[in-house]
Scaffold this motif. Structure first.
Motif, PDB file in Angstrom:
ATOM      1  N   GLN A   1       0.802  -1.233   0.000  1.00 41.57           N
ATOM      2  CA  GLN A   1       0.000   0.000   0.000  1.00 41.57           C
ATOM      3  C   GLN A   1       0.837   1.287   0.000  1.00 41.57           C
ATOM      4  OE1 GLN A   1      -3.077  -0.121  -0.727  1.00 41.57           O
ATOM      5  NE2 GLN A   1      -3.535   2.040  -0.538  1.00 41.57           N
ATOM      6  N   PRO A   2       1.857   1.425   0.855  1.00 42.74           N
ATOM      7  CA  PRO A   2       2.632   2.668   0.821  1.00 42.74           C
ATOM      8  C   PRO A   2       3.331   2.895  -0.517  1.00 42.74           C
ATOM      9  CG  PRO A   2       3.049   1.493   2.853  1.00 42.74           C
ATOM     10  CD  PRO A   2       2.256   0.572   1.972  1.00 42.74           C
ATOM     11  N   PHE A   3       3.713   1.815  -1.178  1.00 43.88           N
ATOM     12  CA  PHE A   3       4.350   1.955  -2.488  1.00 43.88           C
ATOM     13  C   PHE A   3       3.345   2.451  -3.516  1.00 43.88           C
ATOM     14  CE2 PHE A   3       7.134  -1.033  -0.299  1.00 43.88           C
ATOM     15  CZ  PHE A   3       8.362  -0.428  -0.508  1.00 43.88           C
ATOM     16  N   ALA A   4       2.097   2.056  -3.375  1.00 43.11           N
ATOM     17  CA  ALA A   4       1.045   2.551  -4.273  1.00 43.11           C
ATOM     18  C   ALA A   4       0.836   4.046  -4.060  1.00 43.11           C
ATOM     19  CB  ALA A   4      -0.256   1.784  -4.039  1.00 43.11           C
ATOM     20  N   HIS A   5       0.836   4.493  -2.797  1.00 41.79           N
ATOM     21  CA  HIS A   5       0.708   5.937  -2.518  1.00 41.79           C
ATOM     22  C   HIS A   5       1.895   6.699  -3.097  1.00 41.79           C
ATOM     23  CE1 HIS A   5      -2.817   5.508  -0.090  1.00 41.79           C
ATOM     24  NE2 HIS A   5      -2.215   4.760   0.811  1.00 41.79           N
ATOM     25  N   LEU A   6       3.075   6.140  -2.938  1.00 47.01           N
ATOM     26  CA  LEU A   6       4.288   6.771  -3.468  1.00 47.01           C
ATOM     27  C   LEU A   6       4.214   6.856  -4.989  1.00 47.01           C
ATOM     28  CD1 LEU A   6       7.118   7.934  -3.009  1.00 47.01           C
ATOM     29  CD2 LEU A   6       7.976   5.581  -3.019  1.00 47.01           C
ATOM     30  N   ASP A   7       3.783   5.787  -5.622  1.00 47.94           N
ATOM     31  CA  ASP A   7       3.662   5.763  -7.076  1.00 47.94           C
ATOM     32  C   ASP A   7       2.667   6.803  -7.563  1.00 47.94           C
ATOM     33  OD1 ASP A   7       4.330   4.609  -9.648  1.00 47.94           O
ATOM     34  OD2 ASP A   7       2.327   3.714  -9.618  1.00 47.94           O
ATOM     35  N   THR A   8       1.548   6.940  -6.857  1.00 51.72           N
ATOM     36  CA  THR A   8       0.545   7.938  -7.221  1.00 51.72           C
ATOM     37  C   THR A   8       1.113   9.347  -7.107  1.00 51.72           C
ATOM     38  OG1 THR A   8      -1.251   6.485  -6.512  1.00 51.72           O
ATOM     39  CG2 THR A   8      -1.743   8.847  -6.637  1.00 51.72           C
ATOM     40  N   TRP A   9       1.804   9.614  -6.004  1.00 51.22           N
ATOM     41  CA  TRP A   9       2.395  10.936  -5.803  1.00 51.22           C
ATOM     42  C   TRP A   9       3.421  11.235  -6.898  1.00 51.22           C
ATOM     43  CZ3 TRP A   9       7.208  13.059  -4.831  1.00 51.22           C
ATOM     44  CH2 TRP A   9       7.214  14.388  -4.397  1.00 51.22           C
ATOM     45  N   LEU A  10       4.263  10.246  -7.207  1.00 55.65           N
ATOM     46  CA  LEU A  10       5.275  10.438  -8.247  1.00 55.65           C
ATOM     47  C   LEU A  10       4.636  10.657  -9.617  1.00 55.65           C
ATOM     48  CD1 LEU A  10       7.933   7.808  -7.170  1.00 55.65           C
ATOM     49  CD2 LEU A  10       8.171  10.304  -7.099  1.00 55.65           C
ATOM     50  N   ALA A  11       3.551   9.963  -9.900  1.00 61.21           N
ATOM     51  CA  ALA A  11       2.860  10.133 -11.182  1.00 61.21           C
ATOM     52  C   ALA A  11       2.325  11.552 -11.327  1.00 61.21           C
ATOM     53  CB  ALA A  11       1.733   9.115 -11.315  1.00 61.21           C
ATOM     54  N   VAL A  12       1.780  12.111 -10.245  1.00 60.82           N
ATOM     55  CA  VAL A  12       1.286  13.489 -10.275  1.00 60.82           C
ATOM     56  C   VAL A  12       2.445  14.453 -10.534  1.00 60.82           C
ATOM     57  CG1 VAL A  12       0.281  15.330  -8.850  1.00 60.82           C
ATOM     58  CG2 VAL A  12      -0.732  13.037  -8.843  1.00 60.82           C
ATOM     59  N   GLN A  13       3.560  14.234  -9.849  1.00 63.20           N
ATOM     60  CA  GLN A  13       4.723  15.111 -10.041  1.00 63.20           C
ATOM     61  C   GLN A  13       5.261  14.994 -11.461  1.00 63.20           C
ATOM     62  OE1 GLN A  13       5.181  17.283  -7.603  1.00 63.20           O
ATOM     63  NE2 GLN A  13       3.537  16.104  -6.669  1.00 63.20           N
ATOM     64  N   ARG A  14       5.333  13.769 -11.972  1.00 65.84           N
ATOM     65  CA  ARG A  14       5.827  13.540 -13.331  1.00 65.84           C
ATOM     66  C   ARG A  14       4.940  14.248 -14.347  1.00 65.84           C
ATOM     67  NH1 ARG A  14       5.173   8.423 -13.323  1.00 65.84           N
ATOM     68  NH2 ARG A  14       7.025   8.042 -12.105  1.00 65.84           N
ATOM     69  N   ALA A  15       3.628  14.142 -14.175  1.00 62.01           N
ATOM     70  CA  ALA A  15       2.693  14.795 -15.093  1.00 62.01           C
ATOM     71  C   ALA A  15       2.837  16.304 -15.030  1.00 62.01           C
ATOM     72  CB  ALA A  15       1.257  14.375 -14.771  1.00 62.01           C
ATOM     73  N   ARG A  16       2.994  16.830 -13.822  1.00 63.11           N
ATOM     74  CA  ARG A  16       3.149  18.275 -13.651  1.00 63.11           C
ATOM     75  C   ARG A  16       4.398  18.774 -14.386  1.00 63.11           C
ATOM     76  NH1 ARG A  16       2.859  19.285  -7.867  1.00 63.11           N
ATOM     77  NH2 ARG A  16       0.649  19.415  -8.278  1.00 63.11           N
ATOM     78  N   TRP A  17       5.512  18.078 -14.199  1.00 61.16           N
ATOM     79  CA  TRP A  17       6.761  18.526 -14.829  1.00 61.16           C
ATOM     80  C   TRP A  17       6.766  18.282 -16.329  1.00 61.16           C
ATOM     81  CZ3 TRP A  17       9.771  22.074 -13.220  1.00 61.16           C
ATOM     82  CH2 TRP A  17       9.768  22.387 -11.859  1.00 61.16           C
ATOM     83  N   THR A  18       6.118  17.244 -16.778  1.00 65.59           N
ATOM     84  CA  THR A  18       6.006  17.013 -18.216  1.00 65.59           C
ATOM     85  C   THR A  18       5.215  18.150 -18.857  1.00 65.59           C
ATOM     86  OG1 THR A  18       6.166  14.620 -17.966  1.00 65.59           O
ATOM     87  CG2 THR A  18       5.122  15.428 -19.975  1.00 65.59           C
ATOM     88  N   ARG A  19       4.119  18.536 -18.203  1.00 66.98           N
ATOM     89  CA  ARG A  19       3.301  19.636 -18.720  1.00 66.98           C
ATOM     90  C   ARG A  19       4.110  20.937 -18.744  1.00 66.98           C
ATOM     91  NH1 ARG A  19      -0.317  19.312 -15.185  1.00 66.98           N
ATOM     92  NH2 ARG A  19       0.278  21.064 -13.901  1.00 66.98           N
ATOM     93  N   ARG A  20       4.856  21.207 -17.679  1.00 66.48           N
ATOM     94  CA  ARG A  20       5.653  22.438 -17.627  1.00 66.48           C
ATOM     95  C   ARG A  20       6.753  22.445 -18.689  1.00 66.48           C
ATOM     96  NH1 ARG A  20       6.430  23.600 -11.143  1.00 66.48           N
ATOM     97  NH2 ARG A  20       4.261  24.135 -10.753  1.00 66.48           N
ATOM     98  N   LEU A  21       7.395  21.311 -18.868  1.00 70.11           N
ATOM     99  CA  LEU A  21       8.447  21.235 -19.883  1.00 70.11           C
ATOM    100  C   LEU A  21       7.866  21.359 -21.283  1.00 70.11           C
ATOM    101  CD1 LEU A  21      10.731  18.507 -18.306  1.00 70.11           C
ATOM    102  CD2 LEU A  21      11.226  20.957 -18.536  1.00 70.11           C
ATOM    103  N   ASP A  22       6.681  20.797 -21.498  1.00 71.47           N
ATOM    104  CA  ASP A  22       6.015  20.960 -22.795  1.00 71.47           C
ATOM    105  C   ASP A  22       5.672  22.426 -23.046  1.00 71.47           C
ATOM    106  OD1 ASP A  22       6.189  18.265 -23.316  1.00 71.47           O
ATOM    107  OD2 ASP A  22       4.086  17.835 -22.802  1.00 71.47           O
ATOM    108  N   GLN A  23       5.218  23.133 -22.002  1.00 69.53           N
ATOM    109  CA  GLN A  23       4.916  24.557 -22.140  1.00 69.53           C
ATOM    110  C   GLN A  23       6.187  25.347 -22.457  1.00 69.53           C
ATOM    111  OE1 GLN A  23       3.090  25.305 -18.347  1.00 69.53           O
ATOM    112  NE2 GLN A  23       1.029  24.845 -19.088  1.00 69.53           N
ATOM    113  N   LEU A  24       7.273  25.015 -21.795  1.00 68.69           N
ATOM    114  CA  LEU A  24       8.545  25.685 -22.057  1.00 68.69           C
ATOM    115  C   LEU A  24       8.997  25.413 -23.483  1.00 68.69           C
ATOM    116  CD1 LEU A  24      11.005  27.329 -21.179  1.00 68.69           C
ATOM    117  CD2 LEU A  24      11.989  25.193 -20.280  1.00 68.69           C
ATOM    118  N   ASP A  25       8.877  24.178 -23.919  1.00 73.06           N
ATOM    119  CA  ASP A  25       9.255  23.814 -25.283  1.00 73.06           C
ATOM    120  C   ASP A  25       8.449  24.621 -26.295  1.00 73.06           C
ATOM    121  OD1 ASP A  25      10.727  22.201 -27.155  1.00 73.06           O
ATOM    122  OD2 ASP A  25       8.872  21.081 -27.501  1.00 73.06           O
ATOM    123  N   SER A  26       7.154  24.749 -26.033  1.00 75.90           N
ATOM    124  CA  SER A  26       6.278  25.510 -26.928  1.00 75.90           C
ATOM    125  C   SER A  26       6.664  26.992 -26.943  1.00 75.90           C
ATOM    126  CB  SER A  26       4.825  25.338 -26.485  1.00 75.90           C
ATOM    127  OG  SER A  26       3.975  26.085 -27.309  1.00 75.90           O
TER     128      SER A  26
END
Length: 116
Positions: A81-106
């Motif tokens: 269970q804690p690994f699932a919470h960690l994975d969820t948190w990391l996925a949110v962070q990854r999505a946030r930074w991917t979106r920001r980097l895509d905006q910067l690229d644009s």
């Protein structure tokens, strides 16, 4: 800046703390192969057993492992269970930074186009 809200009363903080130590990360890696006794887990480490068991207690308090005592032998297992919470948190962070980097690229692409 507000503290992050992980919805688990700071459980994610405990997970990050537990995983911040290389000895504890190695224990988690070993337990990914299957359950193990305290002595089996301690064997590869050059430290006194009481010191090593403190690492196991940190992992258990963080909820990353569970233990069961049969007679004088304590066996540890990973708790998913804690690994699932960690994975969820990391996925949110990854999505946030991917979106920001895509905006910067644009933005950089638009600036380059304006200069030509």
């Amino acid at each position: 800046m507000p503290k992050h809200a992980d919805g688990e009363g700071g459980a994610l903080d405990g997970v990050f703390h537990a995983l911040s130590d290389p000895t504890r990360r190695q224990v988690v890696e070993r337990l990914a192969q299957g359950p193990a006794t305290t002595s089996d887990l301690a064997r590869p480490f050059d430290m006194a057993l009481p010191s090593f068991t403190q690492h196991l207690h940190v992992l258990e308090r963080a909820g990353l492992v569970t233990s069961e005592k049969t007679g004088r032998v304590r066996t540890y297992r990973l708790a998913p269970q804690p690994f699932a919470h960690l994975d969820t948190w990391l996925a949110v962070q990854r999505a946030r930074w991917t979106r920001r980097l895509d905006q910067l690229d644009s933005l950089l692409y638009d600036l380059k186009e304006q200069q030509q």
